[in-house]
Design a protein around this motif. Structure first.
Motif, PDB file in Angstrom:
ATOM      1  N   THR A 182       0.845  -1.188   0.000  1.00  0.00           N
ATOM      2  CA  THR A 182       0.000   0.000   0.000  1.00  0.00           C
ATOM      3  C   THR A 182       0.882   1.241   0.000  1.00  0.00           C
ATOM      4  N   ALA A 183       0.255   2.392  -0.197  1.00  0.00           N
ATOM      5  CA  ALA A 183       0.998   3.650  -0.176  1.00  0.00           C
ATOM      6  C   ALA A 183       1.647   3.869   1.183  1.00  0.00           C
ATOM      7  N   SER A 184       0.927   3.545   2.259  1.00  0.00           N
ATOM      8  CA  SER A 184       1.502   3.735   3.594  1.00  0.00           C
ATOM      9  C   SER A 184       2.657   2.777   3.840  1.00  0.00           C
ATOM     10  N   ASP A 185       2.552   1.542   3.308  1.00  0.00           N
ATOM     11  CA  ASP A 185       3.671   0.594   3.423  1.00  0.00           C
ATOM     12  C   ASP A 185       4.923   1.153   2.762  1.00  0.00           C
ATOM     13  N   LEU A 186       4.756   1.658   1.547  1.00  0.00           N
ATOM     14  CA  LEU A 186       5.894   2.185   0.794  1.00  0.00           C
ATOM     15  C   LEU A 186       6.481   3.409   1.484  1.00  0.00           C
ATOM     16  N   ALA A 187       5.625   4.286   1.958  1.00  0.00           N
ATOM     17  CA  ALA A 187       6.101   5.500   2.632  1.00  0.00           C
ATOM     18  C   ALA A 187       6.906   5.141   3.871  1.00  0.00           C
ATOM     19  N   GLN A 188       6.445   4.137   4.620  1.00  0.00           N
ATOM     20  CA  GLN A 188       7.146   3.733   5.827  1.00  0.00           C
ATOM     21  C   GLN A 188       8.477   3.063   5.497  1.00  0.00           C
ATOM     22  N   ARG A 189       8.467   2.163   4.533  1.00  0.00           N
ATOM     23  CA  ARG A 189       9.688   1.432   4.186  1.00  0.00           C
ATOM     24  C   ARG A 189      10.762   2.330   3.588  1.00  0.00           C
ATOM     25  N   LEU A 190      10.339   3.335   2.826  1.00  0.00           N
ATOM     26  CA  LEU A 190      11.295   4.208   2.150  1.00  0.00           C
ATOM     27  C   LEU A 190      11.551   5.510   2.906  1.00  0.00           C
ATOM     28  N   SER A 191      10.815   5.728   4.002  1.00  0.00           N
ATOM     29  CA  SER A 191      10.951   6.956   4.803  1.00  0.00           C
ATOM     30  C   SER A 191      10.730   8.196   3.944  1.00  0.00           C
ATOM     31  N   VAL A 192       9.631   8.189   3.186  1.00  0.00           N
ATOM     32  CA  VAL A 192       9.280   9.322   2.333  1.00  0.00           C
ATOM     33  C   VAL A 192       7.814   9.680   2.591  1.00  0.00           C
ATOM     34  N   SER A 193       7.377  10.765   2.011  1.00  0.00           N
ATOM     35  CA  SER A 193       6.003  11.210   2.208  1.00  0.00           C
ATOM     36  C   SER A 193       5.059  10.424   1.300  1.00  0.00           C
ATOM     37  N   PRO A 194       3.783  10.282   1.706  1.00  0.00           N
ATOM     38  CA  PRO A 194       2.792   9.642   0.842  1.00  0.00           C
ATOM     39  C   PRO A 194       2.654  10.346  -0.506  1.00  0.00           C
ATOM     40  N   ALA A 195       2.863  11.674  -0.518  1.00  0.00           N
ATOM     41  CA  ALA A 195       2.762  12.410  -1.782  1.00  0.00           C
ATOM     42  C   ALA A 195       3.851  11.963  -2.754  1.00  0.00           C
ATOM     43  N   SER A 196       5.053  11.706  -2.245  1.00  0.00           N
ATOM     44  CA  SER A 196       6.146  11.230  -3.098  1.00  0.00           C
ATOM     45  C   SER A 196       5.822   9.855  -3.666  1.00  0.00           C
ATOM     46  N   VAL A 197       5.229   9.004  -2.837  1.00  0.00           N
ATOM     47  CA  VAL A 197       4.838   7.663  -3.299  1.00  0.00           C
ATOM     48  C   VAL A 197       3.774   7.772  -4.383  1.00  0.00           C
ATOM     49  N   SER A 198       2.780   8.634  -4.164  1.00  0.00           N
ATOM     50  CA  SER A 198       1.696   8.791  -5.131  1.00  0.00           C
ATOM     51  C   SER A 198       2.227   9.259  -6.481  1.00  0.00           C
ATOM     52  N   LYS A 199       3.143  10.209  -6.452  1.00  0.00           N
ATOM     53  CA  LYS A 199       3.724  10.730  -7.695  1.00  0.00           C
ATOM     54  C   LYS A 199       4.505   9.642  -8.414  1.00  0.00           C
ATOM     55  N   ALA A 200       5.263   8.854  -7.649  1.00  0.00           N
ATOM     56  CA  ALA A 200       6.054   7.781  -8.246  1.00  0.00           C
ATOM     57  C   ALA A 200       5.163   6.719  -8.858  1.00  0.00           C
ATOM     58  N   ILE A 201       4.101   6.355  -8.153  1.00  0.00           N
ATOM     59  CA  ILE A 201       3.192   5.322  -8.660  1.00  0.00           C
ATOM     60  C   ILE A 201       2.516   5.776  -9.950  1.00  0.00           C
ATOM     61  N   THR A 202       2.087   7.022  -9.987  1.00  0.00           N
ATOM     62  CA  THR A 202       1.457   7.550 -11.198  1.00  0.00           C
ATOM     63  C   THR A 202       2.411   7.467 -12.390  1.00  0.00           C
ATOM     64  N   TYR A 203       3.667   7.804 -12.152  1.00  0.00           N
ATOM     65  CA  TYR A 203       4.688   7.735 -13.209  1.00  0.00           C
ATOM     66  C   TYR A 203       4.902   6.297 -13.661  1.00  0.00           C
ATOM     67  N   LEU A 204       5.067   5.376 -12.707  1.00  0.00           N
ATOM     68  CA  LEU A 204       5.330   3.979 -13.043  1.00  0.00           C
ATOM     69  C   LEU A 204       4.126   3.325 -13.709  1.00  0.00           C
ATOM     70  N   GLU A 205       2.944   3.713 -13.278  1.00  0.00           N
ATOM     71  CA  GLU A 205       1.725   3.169 -13.883  1.00  0.00           C
ATOM     72  C   GLU A 205       1.615   3.587 -15.340  1.00  0.00           C
ATOM     73  N   GLY A 206       2.050   4.816 -15.639  1.00  0.00           N
ATOM     74  CA  GLY A 206       2.022   5.281 -17.019  1.00  0.00           C
ATOM     75  C   GLY A 206       2.963   4.512 -17.930  1.00  0.00           C
ATOM     76  N   LEU A 207       3.986   3.869 -17.334  1.00  0.00           N
ATOM     77  CA  LEU A 207       4.925   3.052 -18.101  1.00  0.00           C
ATOM     78  C   LEU A 207       4.560   1.572 -18.060  1.00  0.00           C
ATOM     79  N   ASP A 208       3.403   1.258 -17.474  1.00  0.00           N
ATOM     80  CA  ASP A 208       2.953  -0.134 -17.319  1.00  0.00           C
ATOM     81  C   ASP A 208       3.924  -0.960 -16.487  1.00  0.00           C
ATOM     82  N   LEU A 209       4.577  -0.321 -15.508  1.00  0.00           N
ATOM     83  CA  LEU A 209       5.521  -1.041 -14.655  1.00  0.00           C
ATOM     84  C   LEU A 209       4.902  -1.438 -13.315  1.00  0.00           C
ATOM     85  N   VAL A 210       3.780  -0.820 -12.945  1.00  0.00           N
ATOM     86  CA  VAL A 210       3.010  -1.237 -11.776  1.00  0.00           C
ATOM     87  C   VAL A 210       1.529  -1.142 -12.140  1.00  0.00           C
TER      88      VAL A 210
END
Length: 260
Positions: free
Chosen positions: A125-153
């Motif tokens: 989940t977004a909270s899992d990723l934020a906790q594991r990477l020590s980053v903000s949920p907003a950073s995770v959301s931006k990354a997921i949107t980018y990766l989803e656009g490349l069909d990588l997630v």
């Protein structure tokens, strides 16, 4: 890092080597360091064009302090299944992140993808990723949107209203197909240029050869991706547990005897 952390003097040598146009392997040889150490150092500190020795040294010290401050929570969060070495897993995840960055992904996107690929479930989940990477949920959301656009997630609906972000075998297939299809526009435009520039002229021939080459490669790539998906990713049923005791219903029946 193997051989201990890089010193400020070594970072200055790295910066000088980059300025001279040296390859990572050559810089590593001169410092007697693994090439992966130099690659990771440069990619996490601005890349080959933005690397600055003093900034990299300062950033490394800041990251080390943050890890020490978060050590109690980190030790609890990094407990690994299957008897894995938590530190070895962390180091491998950094190496995988570096590979993704070298392939063209921005650092945050590469970190998210590396984190997902090193989980047994292949989803977080977004909270899992934020906790594991020590980053903000907003950073995770931006990354997921980018990766989803490349069909990588891809996204899946989890418990309640929470989404889970998933990597699986089929995503590599989708990514390969997307990569092959991305050539179609250039192929079509190149063929239009042949008519404009005059078939047989040097410029037209160059474009025609490029179109034919990419067309051939794209078809071969799509065919290979489809064959690989069919052969490698076909789900098979889990074989029965050979150690389990047979139930009465599982006992073999006697073969019918022939009658005269």
């Amino acid at each position: 890092m193997p051989g201990g952390r890089l010193t400020q003097a070594e970072r200055q040598q790295i910066a000088a080597g980059l300025a001279d146009g040296l390859a990572y392997a050559e810089i590593a040889r001169r410092l007697d360091r693994p090439t992966s150490t130099i690659t990771r150092e440069v990619m996490r500190n601005g890349g080959p064009t933005g690397y600055r020795a003093d900034l990299a040294h300062r950033a490394t010290g800041q990251r080390a302090r943050r890890r020490r401050q978060a050590a109690p929570a980190g030790r609890q969060a990094s407990a690994q299944p299957y008897g894995r070495d938590a530190e070895a897993v962390r180091a491998y995840q950094e190496s995988l992140t570096t590979v993704f960055m070298i392939s063209g992904l921005p650092r945050m996107m590469a970190r998210v993808l590396g984190c997902l690929y090193t989980t047994d479930t292949g989803s977080l989940t977004a909270s899992d990723l934020a906790q594991r990477l020590s980053v903000s949920p907003a950073s995770v959301s931006k990354a997921i949107t980018y990766l989803e656009g490349l069909d990588l997630v891809r996204r899946e609906r989890g418990e309640g209203r929470r989404e889970r972000y998933v990597v699986d075998d089929d995503l590599w297939y989708q990514s390969m197909i997307r990569s092959a299809r991305a050539n179609d526009q250039f192929i079509e435009t190149a063929r239009q240029g042949v008519a404009v520039l005059g078939r047989g002229t040097p410029a037209a021939t160059r474009l025609e050869n490029a179109a034919r080459f990419l067309d051939f490669v794209s078809e071969a790539l799509i065919r290979a991706a489809e064959q690989g998906r069919e052969v490698l990713y076909t789900r098979t049923e889990t074989p029965p547990d050979k150690t389990a005791e047979p139930s009465p219903d599982d006992e073999p029946t006697a073969a019918p005897t022939a009658t005269a």
